[in-house]
Design an enzyme around this catalytic site. Structure first.
Site, PDB file in Angstrom:
ATOM      1  CB  ALA A 113      -0.933  -0.009   1.203  1.00 51.61           C
ATOM      2  CG  HIS A 151      -3.914  -9.174  -0.345  1.00 41.67           C
ATOM      3  ND1 HIS A 151      -3.111  -8.391   0.430  1.00 41.67           N
ATOM      4  CD2 HIS A 151      -3.584 -10.454  -0.033  1.00 41.67           C
ATOM      5  CE1 HIS A 151      -2.326  -9.163   1.189  1.00 41.67           C
ATOM      6  NE2 HIS A 151      -2.596 -10.415   0.918  1.00 41.67           N
TER       7      HIS A 151
HETATM    8  P1  NAD Z   1       0.785  -1.346   5.177  1.00 39.96           P
HETATM    9  O1  NAD Z   1      -0.162  -0.198   5.302  1.00 39.96           O
HETATM   10  O2  NAD Z   1       0.781  -2.367   6.239  1.00 39.96           O
HETATM   11  O3  NAD Z   1       2.276  -0.790   5.068  1.00 39.96           O
HETATM   12  C1  NAD Z   1       2.615   0.246   4.195  1.00 39.96           C
HETATM   13  C2  NAD Z   1       4.060   0.647   4.470  1.00 39.96           C
HETATM   14  O4  NAD Z   1       4.415   1.613   3.492  1.00 39.96           O
HETATM   15  C3  NAD Z   1       4.255   1.278   5.847  1.00 39.96           C
HETATM   16  O5  NAD Z   1       5.342   0.652   6.481  1.00 39.96           O
HETATM   17  C4  NAD Z   1       4.544   2.754   5.531  1.00 39.96           C
HETATM   18  O6  NAD Z   1       5.476   3.322   6.409  1.00 39.96           O
HETATM   19  C5  NAD Z   1       5.105   2.681   4.137  1.00 39.96           C
HETATM   20  N1  NAD Z   1       4.854   3.870   3.295  1.00 39.96           N
HETATM   21  C6  NAD Z   1       3.679   4.506   3.093  1.00 39.96           C
HETATM   22  N2  NAD Z   1       3.826   5.486   2.179  1.00 39.96           N
HETATM   23  C7  NAD Z   1       5.141   5.479   1.830  1.00 39.96           C
HETATM   24  C8  NAD Z   1       5.911   6.263   0.926  1.00 39.96           C
HETATM   25  N3  NAD Z   1       5.374   7.253   0.194  1.00 39.96           N
HETATM   26  N4  NAD Z   1       7.244   5.992   0.813  1.00 39.96           N
HETATM   27  C9  NAD Z   1       7.803   5.000   1.569  1.00 39.96           C
HETATM   28  N5  NAD Z   1       7.111   4.213   2.420  1.00 39.96           N
HETATM   29  C10 NAD Z   1       5.797   4.453   2.541  1.00 39.96           C
HETATM   30  O7  NAD Z   1       0.545  -1.972   3.727  1.00 39.96           O
HETATM   31  P2  NAD Z   1       0.702  -3.479   3.213  1.00 39.96           P
HETATM   32  O8  NAD Z   1       1.896  -4.108   3.804  1.00 39.96           O
HETATM   33  O9  NAD Z   1       0.542  -3.407   1.751  1.00 39.96           O
HETATM   34  O10 NAD Z   1      -0.557  -4.228   3.821  1.00 39.96           O
HETATM   35  C11 NAD Z   1      -1.833  -3.613   3.699  1.00 39.96           C
HETATM   36  C12 NAD Z   1      -2.930  -4.489   3.174  1.00 39.96           C
HETATM   37  O11 NAD Z   1      -4.075  -3.641   2.953  1.00 39.96           O
HETATM   38  C13 NAD Z   1      -2.591  -5.086   1.842  1.00 39.96           C
HETATM   39  O12 NAD Z   1      -2.883  -6.408   1.953  1.00 39.96           O
HETATM   40  C14 NAD Z   1      -3.509  -4.424   0.819  1.00 39.96           C
HETATM   41  O13 NAD Z   1      -4.295  -5.417   0.190  1.00 39.96           O
HETATM   42  C15 NAD Z   1      -4.479  -3.587   1.592  1.00 39.96           C
HETATM   43  N6  NAD Z   1      -4.484  -2.165   1.148  1.00 39.96           N
HETATM   44  C16 NAD Z   1      -4.319  -1.846  -0.156  1.00 39.96           C
HETATM   45  C17 NAD Z   1      -4.291  -0.520  -0.558  1.00 39.96           C
HETATM   46  C18 NAD Z   1      -4.114  -0.201  -2.023  1.00 39.96           C
HETATM   47  O14 NAD Z   1      -4.485  -1.011  -2.863  1.00 39.96           O
HETATM   48  N7  NAD Z   1      -3.519   0.953  -2.363  1.00 39.96           N
HETATM   49  C19 NAD Z   1      -4.424   0.501   0.386  1.00 39.96           C
HETATM   50  C20 NAD Z   1      -4.612   0.129   1.737  1.00 39.96           C
HETATM   51  C21 NAD Z   1      -4.649  -1.199   2.104  1.00 39.96           C
END
Ligand code: NAD
Length: 267
Positions: free
Chosen positions: A32, A129
């Protein structure tokens, strides 16, 4: 004393260009954090809108019409919030790797479809996912489009039911407690095992089994790079940890890739 494997984005970006220029087959694994630059909040950072409400687990969705109604209400509210999100610098750089023939596919935990929007073919995105831009019958897996579901839901309060089999229809994302797509998982594992550079980008690396892929790649001989703003539990396993903004770390790759050699990798 062991040298730290953690660098800032300036050094990290330069090192990434060097690693990619020497790589034969690059596989990216995204979370994400890659899409926050596009205005889609991540899941676990403070203030996450995804955690405003307790997630509805899969068995609750199956068991109760009330839960299904609430799931669809939340889904359409979130869709409105992030409508119009466009791929960011990170998405574009990774798309460039695929288009240059350096990367057979991208593995993602994201459900936002932004890899496809950046020009990567559907077949070259392994979505662990699911995908939030359409829906599926939970019984026969038939695909349903969101626009007619939303119209019937908002105008008549109707919950979507599959015309093919009568099963309930749900956003094509994987809910807590729902089985993972086994074929996608197998494909992701095979990609992790057959690459020489694995980039884990924007994930807290806590959701399993997806989060086991970086270590699988490393143990299969790939160089492992983790790019994230915050530390992860897997940093110690990585050859290189780039700590900072993903867009800054990946943007120089986008400049570099058009002149990269074609390595003729196959998906
Ligand atoms: P997470 O939210 O657990 O972790 C995201 C990580 O990215 C964090 O450690 C954060 O510090 C880092 N981060 C955020 N923006 C950043 C940037 N600009 N530069 C550097 N680092 C950055 O996300 P995950 O591990 O993908 O798990 C979340 C679950 O939720 C996934 O399974 C996903 O399916 C779902 N999800 C998806 C979306 C999407 O599709 N965009 C959004 C939210 C949640």
């Amino acid at each position: 004393m062991m040298r730290s494997n953690v660098v800032d984005v300036v050094d990290g970006a330069a090192e990434l260009v060097r690693l990619v220029s020497r790589a034969r087959r690059v596989v990216s694994f995204t979370g994400a954090g890659l899409s926050t630059e596009s205005g889609v909040p991540d899941f676990r950072s403070p203030g996450s809108p995804w955690l405003k409400n307790k997630p509805i687990p899969f068995d609750a969705f199956v068991a109760s019409a009330e839960a299904r109604r609430e799931a669809w209400r939340r889904k359409f509210a979130m869709d409105d919030e992030f409508a119009g999100a466009e791929p960011g610098r990170g998405h574009r750089a990774l798309a460039g790797l695929v288009q240059a023939g350096l990367s057979p596919a991208i593995i993602t935990q994201n459900i936002d479809g932004l890899h496809q929007a950046s020009g990567v073919a559907d077949e070259q995105v392994v979505e662990l996912h699911g995908n939030g831009s359409y829906a599926r019958c939970i019984r026969c897996w038939h695909r349903h489009e969101l626009a007619p579901i939303r119209r019937a839901f908002e105008q008549e309060g109707r919950l979507p039911v599959c015309e093919a089999c009568g099963g309930d229809v749900k956003s094509a994302t994987i809910s807590f407690g729902q089985a993972m797509p086994q074929e996608d998982l197998r494909r992701a594992a095979a990609l992790a095992q057959d690459c020489d550079l694995f980039l884990a980008i924007g994930s807290s690396l806590v959701v399993f089994p997806a989060a086991s892929l970086p270590v699988l790649a490393r143990r299969s001989g790939a160089t492992l790079v983790i790019i994230n703003r915050e530390p992860t539990d897997m940093d110690a396993e990585a050859d290189l940890v780039v700590r900072g903004e993903i867009g800054d770390a990946l943007a120089p790759l986008h400049e570099f890739v058009p002149v990269a050699r074609k390595s003729g990798v196959e998906a």
